[in-house]
Design a protein around this motif. Sequence first.
Motif, PDB file in Angstrom:
ATOM      1  N   ASN A   1       1.943 -10.498  -2.067  1.00  0.00           N
ATOM      2  CA  ASN A   1       1.147 -10.118   0.220  1.00  0.00           C
ATOM      3  C   ASN A   1       0.929  -8.546  -0.889  1.00  0.00           C
ATOM      4  O   ASN A   1       0.390  -8.413   0.513  1.00  0.00           O
ATOM      5  CB  ASN A   1       1.960 -10.784   0.607  1.00  0.00           C
ATOM      6  N   GLY A   2       1.100  -7.722  -1.627  1.00  0.00           N
ATOM      7  CA  GLY A   2       0.948  -6.419  -1.581  1.00  0.00           C
ATOM      8  C   GLY A   2       1.363  -5.431  -0.543  1.00  0.00           C
ATOM      9  O   GLY A   2       1.716  -4.975   0.117  1.00  0.00           O
ATOM     10  N   GLY A   3       2.973  -5.385  -0.788  1.00  0.00           N
ATOM     11  CA  GLY A   3       3.897  -5.168   0.182  1.00  0.00           C
ATOM     12  C   GLY A   3       3.444  -3.462  -0.362  1.00  0.00           C
ATOM     13  O   GLY A   3       4.531  -3.229   0.970  1.00  0.00           O
ATOM     14  N   VAL A   4       3.852  -3.249  -1.126  1.00  0.00           N
ATOM     15  CA  VAL A   4       3.286  -1.447  -1.771  1.00  0.00           C
ATOM     16  C   VAL A   4       2.626  -0.870  -0.650  1.00  0.00           C
ATOM     17  O   VAL A   4       3.183   0.128   0.146  1.00  0.00           O
ATOM     18  CB  VAL A   4       2.815  -1.474  -2.834  1.00  0.00           C
ATOM     19  N   ILE A   5       1.218  -2.086  -0.789  1.00  0.00           N
ATOM     20  CA  ILE A   5       0.049  -1.155   0.640  1.00  0.00           C
ATOM     21  C   ILE A   5       0.397  -0.736   1.344  1.00  0.00           C
ATOM     22  O   ILE A   5       0.720  -0.318   2.720  1.00  0.00           O
ATOM     23  CB  ILE A   5      -1.066  -1.687  -0.270  1.00  0.00           C
ATOM     24  N   ALA A   6       0.929  -2.487   1.914  1.00  0.00           N
ATOM     25  CA  ALA A   6       1.337  -2.768   3.343  1.00  0.00           C
ATOM     26  C   ALA A   6       2.596  -1.799   4.075  1.00  0.00           C
ATOM     27  O   ALA A   6       2.051  -1.271   5.156  1.00  0.00           O
ATOM     28  CB  ALA A   6       2.334  -4.368   3.419  1.00  0.00           C
ATOM     29  N   GLY A   7       3.433  -1.395   2.975  1.00  0.00           N
ATOM     30  CA  GLY A   7       4.350  -0.669   2.956  1.00  0.00           C
ATOM     31  C   GLY A   7       3.870   0.824   3.525  1.00  0.00           C
ATOM     32  O   GLY A   7       4.134   2.009   4.442  1.00  0.00           O
ATOM     33  N   LEU A   8       3.211   1.468   2.316  1.00  0.00           N
ATOM     34  CA  LEU A   8       2.430   2.603   2.493  1.00  0.00           C
ATOM     35  C   LEU A   8       1.975   3.187   4.067  1.00  0.00           C
ATOM     36  O   LEU A   8       1.575   4.286   5.169  1.00  0.00           O
ATOM     37  CB  LEU A   8       1.394   3.110   1.498  1.00  0.00           C
ATOM     38  N   ALA A   9       0.844   2.395   4.052  1.00  0.00           N
ATOM     39  CA  ALA A   9       0.634   1.726   5.586  1.00  0.00           C
ATOM     40  C   ALA A   9       0.717   1.903   6.902  1.00  0.00           C
ATOM     41  O   ALA A   9       0.432   2.636   7.781  1.00  0.00           O
ATOM     42  CB  ALA A   9      -0.862   1.222   5.232  1.00  0.00           C
ATOM     43  N   ALA A  10       1.804   1.382   6.473  1.00  0.00           N
ATOM     44  CA  ALA A  10       2.203   1.556   7.797  1.00  0.00           C
ATOM     45  C   ALA A  10       3.613   2.682   7.824  1.00  0.00           C
ATOM     46  O   ALA A  10       3.735   3.096   8.887  1.00  0.00           O
ATOM     47  CB  ALA A  10       3.457   0.200   7.842  1.00  0.00           C
ATOM     48  N   CYS A  11       3.317   3.386   7.097  1.00  0.00           N
ATOM     49  CA  CYS A  11       4.363   4.752   7.762  1.00  0.00           C
ATOM     50  C   CYS A  11       3.363   5.974   7.424  1.00  0.00           C
ATOM     51  O   CYS A  11       3.721   6.650   7.951  1.00  0.00           O
ATOM     52  CB  CYS A  11       4.416   5.185   5.029  1.00  0.00           C
TER      53      CYS A  11
ATOM     54  N   ILE B   1      -4.026  17.560  10.831  1.00  0.00           N
ATOM     55  CA  ILE B   1      -4.247  15.523   9.582  1.00  0.00           C
ATOM     56  C   ILE B   1      -3.926  16.641   8.870  1.00  0.00           C
ATOM     57  O   ILE B   1      -4.537  15.193   7.387  1.00  0.00           O
ATOM     58  CB  ILE B   1      -5.416  15.485  10.760  1.00  0.00           C
ATOM     59  N   ALA B   2      -4.388  17.549   7.461  1.00  0.00           N
ATOM     60  CA  ALA B   2      -4.353  17.624   6.126  1.00  0.00           C
ATOM     61  C   ALA B   2      -3.028  17.019   5.578  1.00  0.00           C
ATOM     62  O   ALA B   2      -2.490  16.393   4.413  1.00  0.00           O
ATOM     63  CB  ALA B   2      -4.980  18.750   5.641  1.00  0.00           C
ATOM     64  N   PHE B   3      -1.843  17.017   6.467  1.00  0.00           N
ATOM     65  CA  PHE B   3      -0.615  17.094   6.308  1.00  0.00           C
ATOM     66  C   PHE B   3      -0.590  15.681   6.508  1.00  0.00           C
ATOM     67  O   PHE B   3       0.364  14.669   5.734  1.00  0.00           O
ATOM     68  CB  PHE B   3       0.531  17.679   6.210  1.00  0.00           C
TER      69      PHE B   3
ATOM     70  N   ASN C   1      -0.540  20.724   0.000  1.00  0.00           N
ATOM     71  CA  ASN C   1      -0.004  19.442  -0.178  1.00  0.00           C
ATOM     72  C   ASN C   1      -0.339  19.510  -2.233  1.00  0.00           C
ATOM     73  O   ASN C   1       0.394  17.902  -2.983  1.00  0.00           O
ATOM     74  CB  ASN C   1      -1.665  18.429   0.062  1.00  0.00           C
ATOM     75  N   LEU C   2      -1.284  19.121  -2.971  1.00  0.00           N
ATOM     76  CA  LEU C   2      -1.579  18.974  -4.147  1.00  0.00           C
ATOM     77  C   LEU C   2      -0.690  18.919  -4.895  1.00  0.00           C
ATOM     78  O   LEU C   2      -1.302  18.928  -5.881  1.00  0.00           O
ATOM     79  CB  LEU C   2      -2.782  18.239  -4.156  1.00  0.00           C
TER      80      LEU C   2
ATOM     81  N   GLY D   1      -1.621  12.118   4.640  1.00  0.00           N
ATOM     82  CA  GLY D   1      -1.642  11.406   3.727  1.00  0.00           C
ATOM     83  C   GLY D   1      -2.063  11.646   2.391  1.00  0.00           C
ATOM     84  O   GLY D   1      -1.633  10.848   1.182  1.00  0.00           O
ATOM     85  N   PHE D   2      -2.973  12.752   2.386  1.00  0.00           N
ATOM     86  CA  PHE D   2      -3.675  13.437   0.990  1.00  0.00           C
ATOM     87  C   PHE D   2      -2.633  13.031   0.154  1.00  0.00           C
ATOM     88  O   PHE D   2      -3.058  13.174  -1.369  1.00  0.00           O
ATOM     89  CB  PHE D   2      -4.732  14.027   1.692  1.00  0.00           C
TER      90      PHE D   2
END
Length: 710
Positions: free
Chosen positions: A488-498, A145-147, A89-90, A150-151
């Motif tokens: 409103n923190g759309g970058v974090i919101a989008g990544l978390a929603a992903c 889960i390691a994949f 992953n990394l 989203g790590f």
Amino acid sequence: MAIDTNEERNRSSHVAQDDEHVHIHDAENEKKKNNNVAKGLEREPEPESIEKIFESKEVPPWQNQLTLRALVVSFILGILFSFIVMKLNLTTGVIPSLNVSAGLLGFFFVKTWTKLLNKAGFLKQPFTRQENTVIQTCVVATSGIAFSGGFGSYLFGMSEAVAKQSTEVSDAQNIKNPSLGWMIGFLFVVSFLGLFSVVPLRKIMIIDFKLTYPSGTATAHLINSFHTPQGAKLAKKQVRELGKFFSFSFLWGFFQWFFTAGDDCGFVNFPTFGLKAYQNKFYFDFSATYVGVGMICPYLINVSLLIGAILSWGIMWPLIKNREGDWYAAEHSSGLHGLQGYKVFIAIAMILGDGAYNFCKVLGHTLSGLYKQFNSNDTVLPVANRSSPVTSRTLSYDEQRRSELFLRDQIPSWFAVGGYVIIAIVSIVTVPHIFHQLKWYYIVVIYAIAPILAFCNAYGCGLTDWSLASTYGKLAIFTIGAWAGAANGGVIAGLAACGVMMNIVSTASDLMQDFKTGYMTLASPKSMFVSQVIGTAMGCVISPCVFWLFYKAFHNLGAPSSEYPAPFALVYRNMSILGVEGFSALPRHCLTLCYIFFAAAIIINAIRDAVGKRRARFIPVPMAMAIPFYIGGYFAIDMCVGSFILFIWKRINKGKASAFGPAVASGLICGDGIWTLPSSILSLAGVRPPICMKFLSKSQNLKVDTFLNS
């Protein structure tokens, strides 16, 4: 399980393509390998009925399939495979299917355990193929889960380390650094929903629609073969080869560490051959991991990676570099408004083009298949205990036996629906406390449509073995990110929603694959479901802890020139930035190039489908081509070395290469992967490698000698 990804039936080899990761499920090849082994090595004909071979063996009740020894072995192997997946992953994100390794090692450990107990006279329960299935399911769920956590992508993309690589939307509102507590909590509240979303449809998927699920079917054939006399003999030989190369790979990892001081020594690994490793990324370092991955990946994928590396690092980037001062300012050369922007966004365009094409294609397969099923059966969905549609076809003995036992241990629909609702409520309340940018009503919308998307993904995966989890995740990035907005923190919101969306649709298709494996090995649906739940729970703790070890041990984690650059964390973050800011983040002419490569990915895929399976073998896969655009070509060269080794081996002895190739590759991957544990501990303890060794050109060597002599 689940490049984040999947290959359809029409492709010559089977690549799981969820997204940027090339996660390989080589199902058809595995079947061919098993047949080659049977014909070439054992000289035994293929039996007409598998279940008649096991007719005299009693199938244990579902509670007895979930043994303590199976869970202990699953826990140990889950840790091993979590380290392997996390390392992949990394570094590059190319992750091969580890189902064969999990099944093989699970068989070996428990078989050894039971043999010792039997000699001592303490054996109470023999080792069965159902127990073997439970182990394989639990291990793959744990390492999965390691994949999906989203790590190496969306989760790490929230961090300051990744945000520093671009100046866009890098305020505190759009940054969230990793912490062990919130990562474990987040995974626990989002990773189980997918398991409950498709449980009521297990009967229609497996028995009524008779979906193939090639990876689940191949795994079942493998486990069934292990428990025949001929298969057990072959498994012992395979484990012996795996052990040899595990030891070699582990020692090679130590050797590389011992003779290089990391970045201070100039190169990531020793020995490294090539041109200016960090500038051109054209070198190879005999990485045991990627040589092994190359042996498992189809030839076409490895060649596609190499073509992508040559096209980007050999042609495009040097040409764009020459436009410095015209297309972009020199002071922006290392940022997203410079050359780095072209690398990242053109790769994103190819990934999205490939994903869009295959999303439409698999969705078309799904809708067409559903139409034919309902048109021919003329019935409603036979969920839960509802009877199956009447068929005139005579069922074989195997089908009768498997259907009888599959339907015997029912999971009540009320349990699945109730579990989904309860976990959804807990998640809606909890997730906004972890990510305050992701409002509760965003999550309600996701959970309202997630069961439909989970069904589509599970059905499409049954037809094509292609999971589109990351495509759904990308849709969540763009829609939720744009809805929230940058302020409103759309970058974090989008990544978390992903992350929320990906975990639901991914685990849904994974569970149905496991149901198919259980159906063919007579493992109870209840034991499959419980082992998947236990494996997921293990993964929700093990994977964050493994990532935390990497995060603390390697302080430059995520840096482009580090040993663990986590390249797709930046890719995912920039997808989210693109969603909230539009195209303003792109450098000059980058949008035009993105359009060209987006269209090229669609056209290449269309040509591949149009020319047929035979000719498609010679046309590169756009998803695989896109990966080196940002990362570089070094791992592609290692993987091509692995392909070359396997090719020569098959020319010398095709039977042995087919039988033992996966075991050798697994040994190389596992040994090098597990070396990361002691190397991380040494790094945490402040232990530095004692020797720094470099390979220099003749002119560089003369300069060094002159300097030392002066």
